[in-house]
Design a protein around this motif. Structure first.
Motif, PDB file in Angstrom:
ATOM      1  N   LEU A 192       1.221  -0.925   0.201  1.00  0.00           N
ATOM      2  CA  LEU A 192      -0.111   0.060   0.085  1.00  0.00           C
ATOM      3  C   LEU A 192       0.711   1.427   0.051  1.00  0.00           C
ATOM      4  O   LEU A 192       0.461   2.034  -0.768  1.00  0.00           O
ATOM      5  CB  LEU A 192      -1.051  -0.106   0.968  1.00  0.00           C
ATOM      6  CG  LEU A 192      -2.244  -0.705   1.317  1.00  0.00           C
ATOM      7  CD1 LEU A 192      -2.743  -0.865   2.165  1.00  0.00           C
ATOM      8  CD2 LEU A 192      -2.696  -0.527   0.049  1.00  0.00           C
TER       9      LEU A 192
ATOM     10  N   LEU B 166       1.752   1.462  -3.598  1.00  0.00           N
ATOM     11  CA  LEU B 166       0.935   2.293  -4.663  1.00  0.00           C
ATOM     12  C   LEU B 166       0.242   3.225  -3.913  1.00  0.00           C
ATOM     13  O   LEU B 166       0.410   4.640  -5.053  1.00  0.00           O
ATOM     14  CB  LEU B 166      -0.282   1.511  -3.659  1.00  0.00           C
ATOM     15  CG  LEU B 166      -1.296   1.455  -4.752  1.00  0.00           C
ATOM     16  CD1 LEU B 166      -1.209   1.007  -6.003  1.00  0.00           C
ATOM     17  CD2 LEU B 166      -2.733   1.968  -3.721  1.00  0.00           C
ATOM     18  N   GLY B 167       0.666   4.322  -2.767  1.00  0.00           N
ATOM     19  CA  GLY B 167       0.462   5.372  -2.522  1.00  0.00           C
ATOM     20  C   GLY B 167       1.255   6.761  -3.445  1.00  0.00           C
ATOM     21  O   GLY B 167       1.075   7.622  -3.646  1.00  0.00           O
TER      22      GLY B 167
ATOM     23  N   ARG C 283       1.380  18.780  -0.050  1.00  0.00           N
ATOM     24  CA  ARG C 283       0.541  18.604   0.079  1.00  0.00           C
ATOM     25  C   ARG C 283       0.245  18.240   1.764  1.00  0.00           C
ATOM     26  O   ARG C 283      -1.055  18.022   2.297  1.00  0.00           O
ATOM     27  CB  ARG C 283      -0.070  17.239  -0.413  1.00  0.00           C
ATOM     28  CG  ARG C 283      -0.340  17.265  -1.523  1.00  0.00           C
ATOM     29  CD  ARG C 283      -0.035  15.784  -2.406  1.00  0.00           C
ATOM     30  NE  ARG C 283      -0.488  15.934  -3.923  1.00  0.00           N
ATOM     31  CZ  ARG C 283      -1.342  16.245  -4.745  1.00  0.00           C
ATOM     32  NH1 ARG C 283      -2.330  16.570  -4.289  1.00  0.00           N
ATOM     33  NH2 ARG C 283      -0.997  16.429  -5.527  1.00  0.00           N
TER      34      ARG C 283
ATOM     35  N   LEU D  50       2.696   5.130   5.478  1.00  0.00           N
ATOM     36  CA  LEU D  50       1.938   5.555   5.064  1.00  0.00           C
ATOM     37  C   LEU D  50       2.661   7.246   5.033  1.00  0.00           C
ATOM     38  O   LEU D  50       2.387   7.618   5.878  1.00  0.00           O
ATOM     39  CB  LEU D  50       0.211   5.048   4.491  1.00  0.00           C
ATOM     40  CG  LEU D  50       0.727   3.660   4.164  1.00  0.00           C
ATOM     41  CD1 LEU D  50      -1.214   3.569   4.811  1.00  0.00           C
ATOM     42  CD2 LEU D  50      -0.052   3.927   2.995  1.00  0.00           C
TER      43      LEU D  50
ATOM     44  N   SER E  95       0.353   9.113   3.891  1.00  0.00           N
ATOM     45  CA  SER E  95      -1.039  10.143   3.915  1.00  0.00           C
ATOM     46  C   SER E  95      -1.181  10.092   5.763  1.00  0.00           C
ATOM     47  O   SER E  95      -1.489  10.803   6.289  1.00  0.00           O
ATOM     48  CB  SER E  95      -2.137   9.637   3.042  1.00  0.00           C
ATOM     49  OG  SER E  95      -2.333   8.365   4.036  1.00  0.00           O
TER      50      SER E  95
ATOM     51  N   ARG F 212     -12.313   6.383   5.130  1.00  0.00           N
ATOM     52  CA  ARG F 212     -11.433   7.441   6.067  1.00  0.00           C
ATOM     53  C   ARG F 212     -10.124   6.161   5.770  1.00  0.00           C
ATOM     54  O   ARG F 212      -9.105   6.677   5.211  1.00  0.00           O
ATOM     55  CB  ARG F 212     -11.906   7.673   6.800  1.00  0.00           C
ATOM     56  CG  ARG F 212     -10.769   8.213   7.826  1.00  0.00           C
ATOM     57  CD  ARG F 212     -10.681   8.859   9.639  1.00  0.00           C
ATOM     58  NE  ARG F 212     -10.342   8.100  10.193  1.00  0.00           N
ATOM     59  CZ  ARG F 212     -12.100   7.269  10.669  1.00  0.00           C
ATOM     60  NH1 ARG F 212     -13.151   8.085  10.761  1.00  0.00           N
ATOM     61  NH2 ARG F 212     -11.356   6.164  11.834  1.00  0.00           N
ATOM     62  N   GLN F 213     -10.302   4.328   6.587  1.00  0.00           N
ATOM     63  CA  GLN F 213      -9.037   3.700   6.321  1.00  0.00           C
ATOM     64  C   GLN F 213      -8.784   3.695   5.098  1.00  0.00           C
ATOM     65  O   GLN F 213      -7.950   3.276   4.207  1.00  0.00           O
ATOM     66  CB  GLN F 213      -9.635   2.082   6.425  1.00  0.00           C
ATOM     67  CG  GLN F 213     -10.109   2.778   8.199  1.00  0.00           C
ATOM     68  CD  GLN F 213      -9.114   2.047   8.920  1.00  0.00           C
ATOM     69  OE1 GLN F 213      -7.922   2.797   8.359  1.00  0.00           O
ATOM     70  NE2 GLN F 213      -9.417   2.094  10.169  1.00  0.00           N
TER      71      GLN F 213
ATOM     72  N   GLU G 144      -9.362   5.960   2.525  1.00  0.00           N
ATOM     73  CA  GLU G 144      -8.506   7.164   2.236  1.00  0.00           C
ATOM     74  C   GLU G 144      -7.403   6.976   2.513  1.00  0.00           C
ATOM     75  O   GLU G 144      -5.653   7.618   2.172  1.00  0.00           O
ATOM     76  CB  GLU G 144      -8.857   8.648   2.588  1.00  0.00           C
ATOM     77  CG  GLU G 144     -10.591   8.572   1.322  1.00  0.00           C
ATOM     78  CD  GLU G 144     -10.705  10.580   1.786  1.00  0.00           C
ATOM     79  OE1 GLU G 144     -10.611  10.437   2.895  1.00  0.00           O
ATOM     80  OE2 GLU G 144     -10.778  11.052   1.491  1.00  0.00           O
ATOM     81  N   LEU G 145      -6.925   6.906   3.884  1.00  0.00           N
ATOM     82  CA  LEU G 145      -5.763   6.545   4.600  1.00  0.00           C
ATOM     83  C   LEU G 145      -4.885   6.218   3.768  1.00  0.00           C
ATOM     84  O   LEU G 145      -3.597   5.962   3.223  1.00  0.00           O
ATOM     85  CB  LEU G 145      -5.460   6.246   5.615  1.00  0.00           C
ATOM     86  CG  LEU G 145      -6.564   7.112   6.551  1.00  0.00           C
ATOM     87  CD1 LEU G 145      -6.399   7.715   8.201  1.00  0.00           C
ATOM     88  CD2 LEU G 145      -5.134   8.798   6.800  1.00  0.00           C
ATOM     89  N   ALA G 146      -4.699   4.327   3.240  1.00  0.00           N
ATOM     90  CA  ALA G 146      -4.393   3.467   2.456  1.00  0.00           C
ATOM     91  C   ALA G 146      -4.087   4.026   1.332  1.00  0.00           C
ATOM     92  O   ALA G 146      -3.152   3.345   0.818  1.00  0.00           O
ATOM     93  CB  ALA G 146      -4.721   2.035   2.678  1.00  0.00           C
ATOM     94  N   THR G 147      -5.210   4.647   0.984  1.00  0.00           N
ATOM     95  CA  THR G 147      -4.198   4.397  -0.285  1.00  0.00           C
ATOM     96  C   THR G 147      -4.035   6.306  -0.511  1.00  0.00           C
ATOM     97  O   THR G 147      -3.304   7.158  -1.896  1.00  0.00           O
ATOM     98  CB  THR G 147      -5.444   4.310  -1.267  1.00  0.00           C
ATOM     99  OG1 THR G 147      -6.821   5.387  -0.645  1.00  0.00           O
ATOM    100  CG2 THR G 147      -5.831   3.439  -1.646  1.00  0.00           C
ATOM    101  N   CYS G 148      -3.605   6.786   0.493  1.00  0.00           N
ATOM    102  CA  CYS G 148      -3.114   7.942   0.938  1.00  0.00           C
ATOM    103  C   CYS G 148      -3.992   9.851  -0.741  1.00  0.00           C
ATOM    104  O   CYS G 148      -3.751  10.278  -0.670  1.00  0.00           O
ATOM    105  CB  CYS G 148      -1.357   8.380  -0.647  1.00  0.00           C
ATOM    106  SG  CYS G 148      -0.488   8.040   0.269  1.00  0.00           S
TER     107      CYS G 148
ATOM    108  N   SER H 134      -6.205  10.379   1.776  1.00  0.00           N
ATOM    109  CA  SER H 134      -7.154  12.133   2.252  1.00  0.00           C
ATOM    110  C   SER H 134      -5.744  13.332   1.647  1.00  0.00           C
ATOM    111  O   SER H 134      -6.635  14.009   2.079  1.00  0.00           O
ATOM    112  CB  SER H 134      -6.773  11.712   3.465  1.00  0.00           C
ATOM    113  OG  SER H 134      -5.462  10.755   3.491  1.00  0.00           O
ATOM    114  N   MET H 135      -5.070  12.364   1.220  1.00  0.00           N
ATOM    115  CA  MET H 135      -3.623  13.942   0.478  1.00  0.00           C
ATOM    116  C   MET H 135      -4.465  14.666  -0.132  1.00  0.00           C
ATOM    117  O   MET H 135      -3.485  15.805  -0.616  1.00  0.00           O
ATOM    118  CB  MET H 135      -2.252  13.399   1.000  1.00  0.00           C
ATOM    119  CG  MET H 135      -1.376  13.179   1.775  1.00  0.00           C
ATOM    120  SD  MET H 135      -0.381  12.121   1.722  1.00  0.00           S
ATOM    121  CE  MET H 135       0.635  13.681   0.923  1.00  0.00           C
ATOM    122  N   PHE H 136      -4.972  14.071  -1.489  1.00  0.00           N
ATOM    123  CA  PHE H 136      -4.862  15.215  -2.476  1.00  0.00           C
ATOM    124  C   PHE H 136      -6.300  16.389  -2.482  1.00  0.00           C
ATOM    125  O   PHE H 136      -6.608  15.959  -1.566  1.00  0.00           O
ATOM    126  CB  PHE H 136      -6.236  14.055  -3.712  1.00  0.00           C
ATOM    127  CG  PHE H 136      -4.858  12.909  -3.952  1.00  0.00           C
ATOM    128  CD1 PHE H 136      -3.087  13.753  -4.463  1.00  0.00           C
ATOM    129  CD2 PHE H 136      -4.631  11.840  -3.649  1.00  0.00           C
ATOM    130  CE1 PHE H 136      -2.884  13.047  -5.134  1.00  0.00           C
ATOM    131  CE2 PHE H 136      -3.927  10.611  -3.581  1.00  0.00           C
ATOM    132  CZ  PHE H 136      -2.959  11.435  -4.585  1.00  0.00           C
TER     133      PHE H 136
END
Lengths: 599, 88
Positions: free
Chosen positions: A127, A130-131, A177, A523, A525, B13-14, B16-20, B22-24
Motif C-alpha cells: 500500500l 501504491l500510495g 500536500r 504511509l 498520508s 477513511r481507512q 482514504e488513508l491507505a491509498t493516500c 486523503s492527501m489530495f
C-alpha cells in the motif's frame, strides 16, 4: 482584562473551557471571547486543521476524556500553565533501574534482547508503494495542467532552473500536500509544553496565513532531553548575568580576539565531564562534524561509516576526500567483514598498499532509528583491526548513562578507548554548539588545523554560560541532586513510554533505553493525518517522511524529556491509543504484555 | 442506522488513508475515486455477462470426457481392485 496583548493567554484558555457552553456570567471580556470563538472556528474549519473524527463515538470521546482526566486530577495542555524546568513529580526510588546496560548477558545478546526492528507487514508495504505511485502520477498531471500563481516566477526568462527538477517537483507536488505538518512556527520556550502559532492554508499548502491564535501543546518533538530548555531557573539566570557582563558576541574567532576565560573553563569542564585529557568547543554542532572530519582525514584514508549516520558526518566525509565504505546499521558482522577486507586487500588505488588510517564512525544514539550503538563490540573490533573510532554523541550525551556521560557511560566503557568523542550542546544542554574530546595530542592538532576553530567566530558568552551551568548541574557540582533527578526521570520516561507504546500495539524502532522513540506509520498520508490530529488534541510531534527516511518507513518521532511528567505522558499515550485505532496504526504482531506498566 | 453510517464513514477513511487519497485536493479525489468506481463497475459488469460462459468452457476443459462403456473396461482403477481384494 483591558489589554488584549498582555492577557492573550488567559482568554484563550477560557475559550477552551467554555466551548461546551456552560454559561458564564456576562463580563467586559465577553466580546473578546466571542471574537475568539469565531477565530477558533475559523482555525479548526480550515483544511489543515480539520480533525479526522474518531471511530468510537466521535462527539462523546472528547468529553469522556475530559471527564476521565478530571476524575484522575488529569492533565490537559490547553488548560494548565506549568512552569517549565525541573522534574515535578517526586518519584519513589524503589527498584529503580538507571539508564545503564545490565551487563549480565553478553553485549550481543543484550542488544538483541533490548532493541527491536519489527518487519513491516507485507500489505502495508504494498500500500505504501501504491500510495507513492499515486502521488507521483497525480503530481505529474498537476504539474502539466495546473500551476498556481504563487508557484510561477516572473522576469526569469532565459534563466536555467535553479533547483533540480525532481527535487522541486517533489517538494511542490508531494511534500506540499502535507506541508502544514512541518516547519511550524512556535512562540514560546520549547520546554515540556510549547505554544504553536496557528496558521491556515486556503490553497492546499501553497501559502499560509496566520490566524492570530495560538495553541498550547504538549511538546514531544524537541531534543530537550534533560529539560534544560527553560526560560526560568539557574541556567537562564546565569546566562542573563553573563550576557550583561560579557556581552552577546565577540565577533571574532577563537584564535584571534574571541578567546575568553569562560570558553577555556568550558573546555576544561567538558574534558572532566568525559574523563579525558582535553576538549575543544565549537559554536555549531553541524560544523563540528562537517569541518573537523576533513582536518582529520585525507585522501588515502578509509572511513567505515554506519549507513544511518547523520548528514553532517556524510558531508564531512565527502569534503575530506577519504574513501567511504558503509556497513549495515548496527550490524557487527558486516562491520567485521568491511574491516577485514580493508585490512587484507589494502587501498586498491595505491596498488594494494595499506590504508593511511582506518576510521570507524558511529553515532551514540541514532536520531531517526532510536537505536544505540553496540559500543562494546565496536571497541573490540576497533582494537582487533587497529582502527580509530569516532563516536558522535549528539543525541546520547546527557541522555544516556547513569551520570549522563553518553553511551560510554551507559556501557561502562572507558572513554579513552574511543579515540574521538564528538557531541553537541544543542540537545541535552539546551544550548548550541559542539565539542570534540579526546587526548591532548588530538585536541592540540585540531586547535592548529581545524577550520571550525580558526575561522568560525567563538561561542557567544550567554550560550557558553548555559552549557557551563547545565553541565555543572548534571555533574552535581552545584551541590544539588537536580541533575541526577533529571537523568533518572528521563530514563524512567523513556522506558515507560516505550513499554506503553508496545502495549498499545504500534511498531516502534530502537533500543528500550533510548529517549528517541520513532513510531512507524509507514504511509505518507498517515504521517500528515497523525500530526494534524495530535495537534488538535494539543500534542506537538514531529513526523519524518521520504527524503529523511526510506520511502517505506514514514514515522512519527517522539523525543522524551526529563521535563515531562507521568500525567503528561499518560495523556499523550491515551490519545495515541485512541487515534491509532482510528488510523490503523496497530501494525505490531508481537505478543503484548497485558500487565499494567509500572512507571 | 447511525451505526451503519459511522461504520461506512470509518471504512471510507481507512480506504482514504491507505491509498493516500486523503492527501489530495477535492478534484483529484473525485478523479481517483471515479477511476476506481469505473474499474469496479467494469469488473462487476464483465463478471455478470461473460463469467458464466467462461466458466462453462473452463469446466469443459477441466472435466474428463463423459464415460463410455469401453473406456471403463480399459481404465486402470486401483480403488476398485482393492475393494475387490477386501471383499475377497
Amino acid at each position: 482584562m483591558g489589554n488584549l496583548e498582555t492577557d492573550a493567554a488567559a482568554p484563550f484558555e477560557q475559550s477552551y473551557a467554555t466551548t461546551n457552553g456552560n454559561g458564564k456570567p456576562a463580563n467586559p471580556a465577553m466580546e473578546e471571547e466571542e471574537d475568539h470563538e469565531t477565530l477558533m472556528q475559523r482555525k479548526f474549519s480550515a483544511p489543515a486543521y480539520t480533525e479526522i473524527k474518531t471511530r468510537k463515538n466521535a462527539a462523546k470521546v472528547s468529553s469522556a476524556h475530559r471527564l476521565k482526566n478530571i476524575a484522575n486530577g488529569g492533565y490537559h495542555p490547553a488548560k494548565q500553565l506549568h512552569l517549565n524546568g525541573h522534574a515535578k513529580t517526586a518519584v519513589s526510588d524503589r527498584e529503580f533501574k538507571s539508564s545503564q546496560a545490565d551487563g549480565v548477558l553478553s553485549p550481543e545478546q543484550e542488544h538483541y534482547q533490548k532493541s527491536s526492528f519489527e518487519e513491516v507487514p507485507l500489505h502495508t508495504a504494498c500500500l505504501t508503494y501504491l500510495g507513492f505511485y499515486l502521488l507521483m502520477i497525480l503530481g505529474y498531471i498537476n504539474q502539466l495542467l495546473f500551476v498556481p500563481k504563487v508557484a510561477k516566477e516572473k522576469g526569469r526568462d532565459g534563466y536555467v532552473a535553479l533547483y533540480d527538477a525532481f527535487e522541486s517537483f517533489y517538494s511542490r507536488y508531494v511534500y506540499r500536500r502535507i506541508r502544514d505538518c512541518w516547519n511550524r512556527p512556535i512562540c514560546s520556550v520549547p520546554g515540556d509544553e510549547l505554544t504553536l502559532k496557528d496558521r491556515v492554508t486556503n490553497d492546499y499548502g501553497w501559502s499560509f496565513k496566520f490566524t492570530g491564535t495560538q495553541t498550547r501543546c504538549l511538546n514531544l518533538g524537541s531534543y530537550n532531553y534533560l529539560g534544560f530548555a527553560s526560560s526560568t531557573g539557574t541556567c537562564a539566570d546565569n546566562s542573563e548575568a553573563t550576557a550583561r557582563q560579557l556581552g552577546l558576541a565577540y565577533c571574532s574567532s577563537r584564535s584571534e580576539l574571541g578567546e575568553t576565560q569562560l570558553l577555556a573553563d568550558l573546555e576544561r569542564q567538558t574534558a572532566r565531564y568525559f574523563g579525558v585529557e582535553d576538549a575543544i568547543v565549537f559554536g555549531m554542532g553541524f560544523a563540528t562534524n562537517a569541518l573537523n572530519l576533513p582536518s582529520l582525514l585525507s585522501p588515502g584514508c578509509l572511513v567505515v561509516s554506519d549507513e544511518k549516520n547523520h548528514a553532517s558526518i556524510i558531508l564531512g566525509l565527502r569534503l575530506s576526500g577519504a574513501t567511504i565504505k558503509v556497513f549495515k546499521h548496527n550490524n557487527m558482522r558486516d562491520l567485521d567483514r568491511v574491516l577485514r577486507q580493508a585490512v587484507v586487500y589494502g587501498n586498491p588505488k595505491a596498488g594494494g598498499k595499506p590504508w593511511k588510517k582506518i576510521m570507524i564512525i558511529v553515532e551514540g544514539v541514532f536520531s531517526m532509528e532510536g537505536s544505540i550503538v553496540r559500543l562494546p563490540e565496536v571497541i573490540a573490533l576497533k582494537k582487533k583491526y587497529k582502527a580509530y573510532l569516532y563516536l558522535d554523541e549528539a543525541h546520547s550525551v546527557g541522555a544516556m548513562g547513569p551520570n549522563g556521560g553518553g553511551v560510554t557511560d551507559y556501557f561502562r566503557a572507558d572513554a579513552k578507548d574511543v579515540d574521538i568523542l564528538m557531541g553537541t550542546f544543542t540537545k541535552s544542554f539546551g544550548s548550541a554548539g559542539g565539542y570534540i574530546a579526546g587526548s591532548k595530542k588530538l585536541i592540540d592538532f585540531l586547535r592548529a588545523n581545524s577550520h571550525a576553530h580558526c575561522y568560525a567566530s567563538s561561542i557567544s558568552p550567554p550560550i557558553a554560560q548555559q552549557i557551563y551551568t547545565s553541565m555543572r548541574i548534571i555533574m552535581g557540582e552545584d551541590g544539588t541532586d537536580i541533575g541526577r533527578q533529571k537523568i533518572n526521570q528521563l530514563a524512567r520516561n523513556a522506558r515507560y513510554f516505550r513499554k506503553r507504546l508496545a502495549q498499545i500495539g504500534v511498531i516502534t524502532y530502537g533500543h528500550e533505553d533510548s529517549p528517541v522513540v520513532p513510531m512507524l506509520v509507514y504511509l505518507f498520508s498517515k504521517i500528515g493525518a497523525v500530526v494534524r490530529t495530535l495537534t488538535t488534541r494539543h500534542i506537538a510531534v514531529v513526523g519524518a517522511g521520504f527524503p529523511a527516511t526510506p520511502i517505506m518507513e514514514g514515522r512519527i518521532r517522539f523525543c522524551l524529556s526529563a521535563a515531562h511528567t507521568k500525567e503528561q505522558l499518560d495523556y499523550a499515550l491515551d490519545v495515541i491509543d485512541e487515534i491509532s485505532d482510528d488510523f490503523g496504526l496497530k501494525y505490531s504482531r508481537k505478543p503484548k504484555d497485558l500487565n499494567p506498566i509500572e512507571y | 442506522m447511525l451505526k451503519i453510517k459511522r461504520t461506512i464513514a470509518n471504512l471510507y477513511r481507512q480506504y482514504e488513508l491507505a491509498t493516500c487519497i486523503s492527501m489530495f485536493e477535492p478534484w483529484e479525489k473525485k478523479l481517483i475515486n471515479g477511476f476506481v468506481l469505473v474499474i469496479l463497475a467494469l469488473l462487476v459488469f464483465s463478471s455478470c455477462v461473460y463469467l458464466p460462459t467462461y466458466m462453462q468452457t473452463l469446466l469443459q476443459f477441466i472435466t474428463p470426457l463423459p464415460w463410455s462403456g469401453k473406456s471403463t473396461n480399459n481404465a486402470y482403477a486401483p480403488i476398485a481392485s482393492t475393494q475387490k481384494m477386501n471383499i475377497g
